[in-house]
Design a protein around this motif. Structure first.
Motif, PDB file in Angstrom:
ATOM      1  N   ASN A 238      15.094 -47.431  -8.598  1.00  0.00           N
ATOM      2  CA  ASN A 238      14.925 -48.355  -9.726  1.00  0.00           C
ATOM      3  C   ASN A 238      13.968 -47.795 -10.770  1.00  0.00           C
ATOM      4  N   ARG A 239      12.882 -47.204 -10.338  1.00  0.00           N
ATOM      5  CA  ARG A 239      11.914 -46.618 -11.276  1.00  0.00           C
ATOM      6  C   ARG A 239      12.468 -45.343 -11.911  1.00  0.00           C
ATOM      7  N   ALA A 240      13.278 -44.607 -11.167  1.00  0.00           N
ATOM      8  CA  ALA A 240      13.833 -43.345 -11.676  1.00  0.00           C
ATOM      9  C   ALA A 240      14.808 -43.558 -12.826  1.00  0.00           C
ATOM     10  N   VAL A 241      15.505 -44.696 -12.852  1.00  0.00           N
ATOM     11  CA  VAL A 241      16.523 -44.926 -13.882  1.00  0.00           C
ATOM     12  C   VAL A 241      16.029 -45.760 -15.062  1.00  0.00           C
ATOM     13  N   GLU A 242      14.788 -46.209 -15.029  1.00  0.00           N
ATOM     14  CA  GLU A 242      14.254 -47.038 -16.119  1.00  0.00           C
ATOM     15  C   GLU A 242      14.365 -46.360 -17.480  1.00  0.00           C
ATOM     16  N   VAL A 243      14.291 -45.050 -17.517  1.00  0.00           N
ATOM     17  CA  VAL A 243      14.363 -44.318 -18.784  1.00  0.00           C
ATOM     18  C   VAL A 243      15.674 -44.610 -19.513  1.00  0.00           C
ATOM     19  N   LEU A 244      16.753 -44.814 -18.780  1.00  0.00           N
ATOM     20  CA  LEU A 244      18.043 -45.086 -19.421  1.00  0.00           C
ATOM     21  C   LEU A 244      18.073 -46.476 -20.053  1.00  0.00           C
ATOM     22  N   ALA A 245      17.572 -47.470 -19.362  1.00  0.00           N
ATOM     23  CA  ALA A 245      17.523 -48.819 -19.922  1.00  0.00           C
ATOM     24  C   ALA A 245      16.657 -48.834 -21.177  1.00  0.00           C
ATOM     25  N   ALA A 246      15.493 -48.203 -21.104  1.00  0.00           N
ATOM     26  CA  ALA A 246      14.592 -48.163 -22.252  1.00  0.00           C
ATOM     27  C   ALA A 246      15.235 -47.421 -23.422  1.00  0.00           C
ATOM     28  N   SER A 247      16.003 -46.372 -23.138  1.00  0.00           N
ATOM     29  CA  SER A 247      16.644 -45.627 -24.217  1.00  0.00           C
ATOM     30  C   SER A 247      17.676 -46.488 -24.941  1.00  0.00           C
ATOM     31  N   GLU A 248      18.384 -47.323 -24.228  1.00  0.00           N
ATOM     32  CA  GLU A 248      19.370 -48.219 -24.838  1.00  0.00           C
ATOM     33  C   GLU A 248      18.686 -49.256 -25.723  1.00  0.00           C
ATOM     34  N   VAL A 249      17.622 -49.836 -25.227  1.00  0.00           N
ATOM     35  CA  VAL A 249      16.918 -50.908 -25.932  1.00  0.00           C
ATOM     36  C   VAL A 249      16.191 -50.399 -27.174  1.00  0.00           C
ATOM     37  N   HIS A 250      15.673 -49.183 -27.113  1.00  0.00           N
ATOM     38  CA  HIS A 250      14.820 -48.687 -28.192  1.00  0.00           C
ATOM     39  C   HIS A 250      15.474 -47.638 -29.091  1.00  0.00           C
ATOM     40  N   GLY A 251      16.807 -47.561 -29.085  1.00  0.00           N
ATOM     41  CA  GLY A 251      17.512 -46.740 -30.065  1.00  0.00           C
ATOM     42  C   GLY A 251      17.685 -45.274 -29.751  1.00  0.00           C
ATOM     43  N   TYR A 252      17.616 -44.894 -28.489  1.00  0.00           N
ATOM     44  CA  TYR A 252      17.806 -43.491 -28.106  1.00  0.00           C
ATOM     45  C   TYR A 252      18.979 -43.353 -27.143  1.00  0.00           C
ATOM     46  N   LYS A 253      20.037 -44.135 -27.370  1.00  0.00           N
ATOM     47  CA  LYS A 253      21.133 -44.179 -26.399  1.00  0.00           C
ATOM     48  C   LYS A 253      21.912 -42.873 -26.273  1.00  0.00           C
TER      49      LYS A 253
END
Length: 168
Positions: free
Chosen positions: A81-96
């Motif tokens: 769960n902690r390892a994949v947080e970067v992907l969720a944050a990238s979607e939310v903050h414009g780095y998809k």
């Protein structure tokens, strides 16, 4: 303490700091190492945005990377769960479209590579492996292109997969 530090990259205190630091100290060590290597980076998580990414990193002539740093006390592992947080944050903050890297200090849970195997834009890296890559980059035996390609290989990037060469 690192005993075989290449003479071309003699910064023992910085290397020790990077390998041993956790929490905010780990982030500071990461910034200092990238600064020393003249690798462009920007801290994105300034506590003003909920769930912001930690870093934007740009190697010369390559697309930017987004990084999330996860540190745990000795004996505790970075879980899926902690390892994949970067992907969720990238979607939310414009780095998809950016490739995401989760940098783990000290270790990643052994289940993580199989959990993220089908994800084409995520790599997890243990700090010790990135440390080896950055030492080689510093001493000139790993090119910027090789470093970038290693960082953007989906799955878990390990030092054993780093190419060898003399680029100095």
């Amino acid at each position: 303490m690192q005993k075989n530090v290449p003479k071309k990259c003699l910064k023992e205190h910085l290397i020790d700091f990077f390998y041993l630091a956790t929490g905010n100290d780990f982030e500071r060590a990461f910034e200092e190492v990238l600064g020393f290597l003249k690798i462009e980076n920007k801290r994105l998580d300034d506590n003003s945005k909920k769930g912001a990414l930690d870093y934007f990193v740009q190697l010369p002539s390559f697309p930017p990377l987004i990084l999330e740093l996860k540190s745990r006390e000795t004996g505790k592992l970075v879980d899926p769960n902690r390892a994949v947080e970067v992907l969720a944050a990238s979607e939310v903050h414009g780095y998809k479209d950016a490739f995401g890297v989760t940098l783990c200090q000290t270790s990643v849970d052994p289940s993580v590579p199989s959990v993220i195997a089908s994800c084409s834009r995520l790599a997890v890296i243990e700090a010790v492996d990135l440390g080896e890559a950055l030492l080689r980059y510093c001493e000139g035996t790993l090119s910027g292109e090789q470093l970038y390609r290693w960082l953007v290989t989906p799955g878990q990037a390990v030092a054993a997969d780093l190419p060898y060469g003399d680029y100095a």
